[in-house]
Design a protein around this motif. Structure first.
Motif, mmCIF file in Angstrom:
data_model
loop_
_atom_site.group_PDB
_atom_site.id
_atom_site.type_symbol
_atom_site.label_atom_id
_atom_site.label_comp_id
_atom_site.label_asym_id
_atom_site.label_seq_id
_atom_site.Cartn_x
_atom_site.Cartn_y
_atom_site.Cartn_z
ATOM 1 N N ASN A 1 0.811 5.587 -3.533
ATOM 2 C CA ASN A 1 1.250 4.204 -3.789
ATOM 3 C C ASN A 1 1.562 3.451 -2.504
ATOM 4 N N VAL A 2 0.679 3.603 -1.516
ATOM 5 C CA VAL A 2 0.836 2.931 -0.221
ATOM 6 C C VAL A 2 0.575 1.437 -0.377
ATOM 7 N N ASP A 3 1.333 0.627 0.357
ATOM 8 C CA ASP A 3 1.161 -0.828 0.346
ATOM 9 C C ASP A 3 0.172 -1.311 1.406
ATOM 10 N N CYS A 4 0.090 -0.589 2.512
ATOM 11 C CA CYS A 4 -0.751 -1.030 3.623
ATOM 12 C C CYS A 4 -1.275 0.198 4.355
ATOM 13 N N ILE A 5 -2.568 0.204 4.711
ATOM 14 C CA ILE A 5 -3.161 1.296 5.469
ATOM 15 C C ILE A 5 -3.891 0.704 6.666
ATOM 16 N N VAL A 6 -3.712 1.322 7.839
ATOM 17 C CA VAL A 6 -4.271 0.799 9.089
ATOM 18 C C VAL A 6 -5.146 1.863 9.730
ATOM 19 N N PHE A 7 -6.410 1.513 10.010
ATOM 20 C CA PHE A 7 -7.357 2.401 10.674
ATOM 21 C C PHE A 7 -7.508 2.005 12.141
ATOM 22 N N PRO A 8 -7.921 2.939 13.018
ATOM 23 C CA PRO A 8 -7.983 2.645 14.463
ATOM 24 C C PRO A 8 -9.136 1.716 14.839
ATOM 25 N N GLU A 9 -9.061 1.241 16.070
ATOM 26 C CA GLU A 9 -10.067 0.357 16.652
ATOM 27 C C GLU A 9 -11.392 1.087 16.872
ATOM 28 N N LEU A 10 -12.481 0.347 16.742
ATOM 29 C CA LEU A 10 -13.834 0.808 17.087
ATOM 30 C C LEU A 10 -14.229 2.090 16.361
ATOM 31 N N THR A 11 -13.869 2.181 15.092
ATOM 32 C CA THR A 11 -14.179 3.383 14.318
ATOM 33 C C THR A 11 -14.965 3.091 13.040
ATOM 34 N N THR A 12 -15.086 1.816 12.655
ATOM 35 C CA THR A 12 -15.750 1.467 11.394
ATOM 36 C C THR A 12 -16.849 0.452 11.672
ATOM 37 N N ALA B 1 -0.015 -7.936 -6.101
ATOM 38 C CA ALA B 1 -0.109 -6.522 -5.724
ATOM 39 C C ALA B 1 0.966 -6.121 -4.726
ATOM 40 N N CYS B 2 1.405 -7.072 -3.895
ATOM 41 C CA CYS B 2 2.422 -6.770 -2.880
ATOM 42 C C CYS B 2 3.844 -6.800 -3.439
ATOM 43 N N LYS B 3 4.015 -7.228 -4.670
ATOM 44 C CA LYS B 3 5.361 -7.335 -5.238
ATOM 45 C C LYS B 3 6.028 -5.976 -5.409
ATOM 46 N N SER B 4 5.228 -4.914 -5.487
ATOM 47 C CA SER B 4 5.834 -3.588 -5.666
ATOM 48 C C SER B 4 6.720 -3.229 -4.489
ATOM 49 N N ALA B 5 6.358 -3.716 -3.292
ATOM 50 C CA ALA B 5 7.196 -3.444 -2.125
ATOM 51 C C ALA B 5 8.564 -4.082 -2.293
ATOM 52 N N LEU B 6 8.597 -5.321 -2.800
ATOM 53 C CA LEU B 6 9.878 -5.972 -3.041
ATOM 54 C C LEU B 6 10.667 -5.253 -4.120
ATOM 55 N N GLU B 7 9.971 -4.808 -5.159
ATOM 56 C CA GLU B 7 10.646 -4.116 -6.253
ATOM 57 C C GLU B 7 11.281 -2.812 -5.795
ATOM 58 N N HIS B 8 10.585 -2.105 -4.888
ATOM 59 C CA HIS B 8 11.109 -0.832 -4.396
ATOM 60 C C HIS B 8 11.972 -0.983 -3.152
ATOM 61 N N GLY B 9 12.022 -2.183 -2.577
ATOM 62 C CA GLY B 9 12.847 -2.418 -1.395
ATOM 63 C C GLY B 9 12.326 -1.755 -0.148
ATOM 64 N N ALA B 10 11.039 -1.390 -0.136
ATOM 65 C CA ALA B 10 10.462 -0.720 1.034
ATOM 66 C C ALA B 10 8.971 -1.031 1.110
ATOM 67 N N PHE B 11 8.470 -1.116 2.326
ATOM 68 C CA PHE B 11 7.050 -1.336 2.606
ATOM 69 C C PHE B 11 6.475 0.005 3.028
ATOM 70 N N LYS B 12 5.548 0.528 2.249
ATOM 71 C CA LYS B 12 4.987 1.863 2.517
ATOM 72 C C LYS B 12 3.676 1.701 3.276
ATOM 73 N N ILE B 13 3.638 2.246 4.495
ATOM 74 C CA ILE B 13 2.493 2.075 5.385
ATOM 75 C C ILE B 13 1.865 3.428 5.688
ATOM 76 N N ALA B 14 0.532 3.466 5.694
ATOM 77 C CA ALA B 14 -0.215 4.650 6.107
ATOM 78 C C ALA B 14 -0.893 4.372 7.448
ATOM 79 N N VAL B 15 -0.672 5.256 8.422
ATOM 80 C CA VAL B 15 -1.288 5.148 9.747
ATOM 81 C C VAL B 15 -2.331 6.257 9.859
ATOM 82 N N VAL B 16 -3.555 5.888 10.215
ATOM 83 C CA VAL B 16 -4.685 6.815 10.171
ATOM 84 C C VAL B 16 -5.263 7.035 11.561
ATOM 85 N N ARG B 17 -5.722 8.231 11.819
ATOM 86 C CA ARG B 17 -6.666 8.514 12.900
ATOM 87 C C ARG B 17 -7.676 9.511 12.348
ATOM 88 N N PHE B 18 -8.825 9.624 13.000
ATOM 89 C CA PHE B 18 -9.907 10.457 12.495
ATOM 90 C C PHE B 18 -10.000 11.768 13.275
#
Length: 426
Positions: A207-218, A147-164
């Protein structure tokens, strides 16, 4: 140097053990080595290794940097990818190490400069103990690697940063006798669950590769429901889900719900809900419930879990939670290892110390740090609200929107912020 020479004399040479031992010496003696020029070139050292002309201890000492780089390159070229598992420790005669093969030239940030011992062109070499903290390289499931190979194929790591911004309130329990507190839930769990699912859907559409949620929220219950949702989606073989999902941590009682003994654990999930690794917070945060009142400490139990590392093709990835980034044993550990990616769920009303540390890590070894931050409960959320950010250069790049998506090129010379943002469902 005697032990390194002995490892190179075996048939076949024990290049992995020699490399681990050499890196340990480099961390202690690199300053002295740099005061004099090596007598031999890297090319000569490589040629001798290939011709089985084993160096003596004196020759290793006379050209230490050239021999170290030659062993690094020869190990890389003579062992196929996957020839040994990154989660199998290598013994150098005194200590164990994780030797993690880097990806092809130009990806995984393996073209950056750094100090030998902490940085090599072809491998990460991580001691199995840093100070008093054990480390552990974990295995990567084939489904995640694919699943992570798409980042290599596109030459970029797509990250989503979240807050609520869903107005869901975290609830607290206080232990007056010891002035400790912990999170016990949220007032509207279904609304928080909907917010997380909305962010995951937005990340999937982009088509995000990685998504990060904040501390103490889940909460643990919400995390369980998210994992089940991911598994259902994977079984149905629907649209591509993010391969890497960092759920915001929560406090989990370790000695009963009425005792101030808690762990604060962040988890990294795969696209199918499987847990790839976790991180347990060490350094408690202090919080005032009244402006002039006493400091209440986060109720954290002593932690002895290893610091886990995920060796992906796009680079070596680690986790930290908020204060551990810049204070205590994990902060010191991060100085001693060479991460490509550091994902940090956070809950704080200020990020000055976060930014100082992530800039230091970037300057030292090119680490890209991703901070997903949420305001502390009870704060008014005024104009001083500290947004999350990404450190992929000299200055942090703010992520002020409820979900911000950033493309990070896998070549350092091309790093630039291409981004878009969306609002979470309220």
């Amino acid at each position: 140097m005697d032990r390194i020479a002995q490892y190179l004399q075996t048939d076949p040479p024990s290049l992995a053990s020699a490399l681990a031992r050499f890196c340990q010496l480099a961390r202690a003696h690199l300053g002295a080595w740099e005061l004099s020029a090596d007598k031999l070139s890297i090319e000569t050292c490589i040629s001798r290794l290939r011709d089985n002309q084993v160096p003596t201890s004196l020759e290793l000492l006379e050209s230490p940097r050239a021999w170290l780089k030659a062993i690094d390159q020869e190990l890389y070229e003579t062992s196929a990818p996957g020839a040994w598992r990154a989660d199998t420790a290598v013994f150098d005669g005194d200590e164990q190490h994780w030797i993690i093969r880097r990806t092809s030239s130009g990806s995984g940030f393996n073209t950056r400069l750094g100090a030998l011992g902490h940085y090599l062109t072809n491998h990460h070499v991580v001691p199995a103990h840093v100070g008093g903290t054990p480390t552990k390289a974990v295995s990567v499931p084939q489904a995640t690697a694919t699943a992570c190979k798409s980042a290599l194929e596109h030459g970029a790591f797509k990250i989503a940063v979240v807050r609520f911004d869903d107005y869901v309130k975290e609830t607290l329990a206080c232990f007056d006798a010891v002035h400790h507190f912990r999170m016990t839930g949220v007032d509207r769990p279904d609304s928080r669950l909907a917010s997380i699912l909305g962010a995951l859907n937005a990340a999937r559409d982009a088509n995000v590769d990685c998504i990060v949620f904040p501390e103490l929220t889940t909460t643990p219950e919400i995390a369980r429901r998210i994992a089940e949702h991911l598994l259902d989606e994977a079984i149905e073989n629907s649209r591509r889900l993010p391969p890497l999902i960092v759920l915001g941590s929560y406090h989990e009682p370790t000695q009963g719900p009425d005792q101030p003994h808690t762990r604060n654990r962040a988890i990294l999930l795969a696209h199918d809900g499987a847990q790839l690794m976790h991180f347990d917070k060490r350094r408690k945060v202090l919080f005032k419930f009244e402006p002039d009142g006493p400091d209440w400490g986060e109720a954290l139990s002593p932690c002895d879990t290893p610091y886990q590392l995920l060796p992906l093709e796009i680079g070596l990835l680690g986790l930290a939670i908020c204060k551990d980034l810049f204070d205590g044993p994990i902060s010191e550990l991060l100085r001693a290892i060479d991460l490509d990616w550091l994902l940090v769920p956070s809950m704080s009303n200020k990020l000055n110390q976060h930014q100082t540390k992530t800039k230091q890590l970037h300057n030292q070894s090119g680490t890209v740090s991703v901070i997903a931050n949420q305001i502390m409960p009870g704060s008014n959320g005024d104009g001083d609200y500290p947004f999350g950010y990404i450190q992929q250069g000299a200055d942090p790049q703010p992520c002020p929107n409820p979900i911000e998506i950033v493309d990070i090129p896998l070549r350092t010379e091309e790093m630039a912020a291409g981004r878009n943002h969306l609002r979470l469902v309220r």
